[in-house]
Design a protein around this motif. Structure first.
Motif, mmCIF file in Angstrom:
data_model
loop_
_atom_site.group_PDB
_atom_site.id
_atom_site.type_symbol
_atom_site.label_atom_id
_atom_site.label_comp_id
_atom_site.label_asym_id
_atom_site.label_seq_id
_atom_site.Cartn_x
_atom_site.Cartn_y
_atom_site.Cartn_z
ATOM 1 N N PHE A 10 -32.041 1.151 -44.884
ATOM 2 C CA PHE A 10 -32.949 0.116 -45.986
ATOM 3 C C PHE A 10 -34.013 -0.693 -45.286
ATOM 4 N N ALA A 11 -33.537 -1.538 -44.324
ATOM 5 C CA ALA A 11 -33.974 -2.623 -43.704
ATOM 6 C C ALA A 11 -35.191 -2.010 -43.004
ATOM 7 N N GLY A 12 -35.017 -0.983 -42.196
ATOM 8 C CA GLY A 12 -35.966 -0.224 -41.391
ATOM 9 C C GLY A 12 -37.241 0.150 -42.176
ATOM 10 N N ILE A 13 -36.972 0.868 -43.265
ATOM 11 C CA ILE A 13 -37.634 1.428 -44.222
ATOM 12 C C ILE A 13 -38.751 0.286 -44.712
ATOM 13 N N MET A 14 -38.135 -0.933 -45.151
ATOM 14 C CA MET A 14 -38.717 -1.866 -45.737
ATOM 15 C C MET A 14 -39.796 -2.654 -44.567
ATOM 16 N N VAL A 15 -39.347 -2.888 -43.458
ATOM 17 C CA VAL A 15 -40.016 -3.281 -42.437
ATOM 18 C C VAL A 15 -41.208 -2.287 -42.172
ATOM 19 N N LEU A 16 -41.044 -1.141 -41.949
ATOM 20 C CA LEU A 16 -42.104 -0.020 -41.811
ATOM 21 C C LEU A 16 -43.197 -0.064 -42.914
ATOM 22 N N LEU A 17 -42.563 -0.021 -44.361
ATOM 23 C CA LEU A 17 -43.281 0.007 -45.412
ATOM 24 C C LEU A 17 -44.176 -1.191 -45.669
ATOM 25 N N SER A 18 -43.675 -2.267 -45.182
ATOM 26 C CA SER A 18 -44.570 -3.659 -45.351
ATOM 27 C C SER A 18 -45.592 -3.860 -44.474
ATOM 28 N N VAL A 19 -45.244 -3.136 -43.078
ATOM 29 C CA VAL A 19 -46.288 -3.221 -41.909
ATOM 30 C C VAL A 19 -47.314 -2.241 -42.426
ATOM 31 N N ALA A 20 -47.055 -1.146 -42.889
ATOM 32 C CA ALA A 20 -48.122 -0.284 -43.437
ATOM 33 C C ALA A 20 -48.848 -0.966 -44.704
ATOM 34 N N MET A 21 -48.221 -1.568 -45.488
ATOM 35 C CA MET A 21 -48.776 -2.034 -46.539
ATOM 36 C C MET A 21 -49.779 -3.168 -46.164
ATOM 37 N N THR A 22 -49.357 -4.121 -45.091
ATOM 38 C CA THR A 22 -50.107 -5.067 -44.540
ATOM 39 C C THR A 22 -51.330 -4.605 -43.930
ATOM 40 N N PHE A 23 -51.226 -3.486 -43.261
ATOM 41 C CA PHE A 23 -52.490 -3.007 -42.550
ATOM 42 C C PHE A 23 -53.273 -2.216 -43.469
#
Length: 66
Positions: A10-23
């Protein structure tokens, strides 16, 4: 899978999702990345993880860390 692996996934998914949303959406989504990282850091020292509490209530079998 145990609770520990669910929390890490879950933490990994949230980090990857937040990086994509930031981009792709807004630079302010970097704060989600900061929040997840901070939560992971405090969890390492205190053993308290809100995601683990939620997953435990959903019936995920406990692991060794949470």
């Amino acid at each position: 899978m145990t609770l520990d692996r669910y929390v890490l996934a879950f933490a990994g998914i949230m980090v990857l999702l937040s990086v994509a949303m930031t981009f792709w959406v807004s630079a302010y989504f970097v704060w989600l990345t900061v929040f997840v990282g901070g939560n992971m850091l405090q969890s390492a020292f205190t053993g308290f993880c809100p995601a683990a509490i939620v997953f435990r209530k959903l019936g995920i079998k406990p692991g060794t860390a949470f």
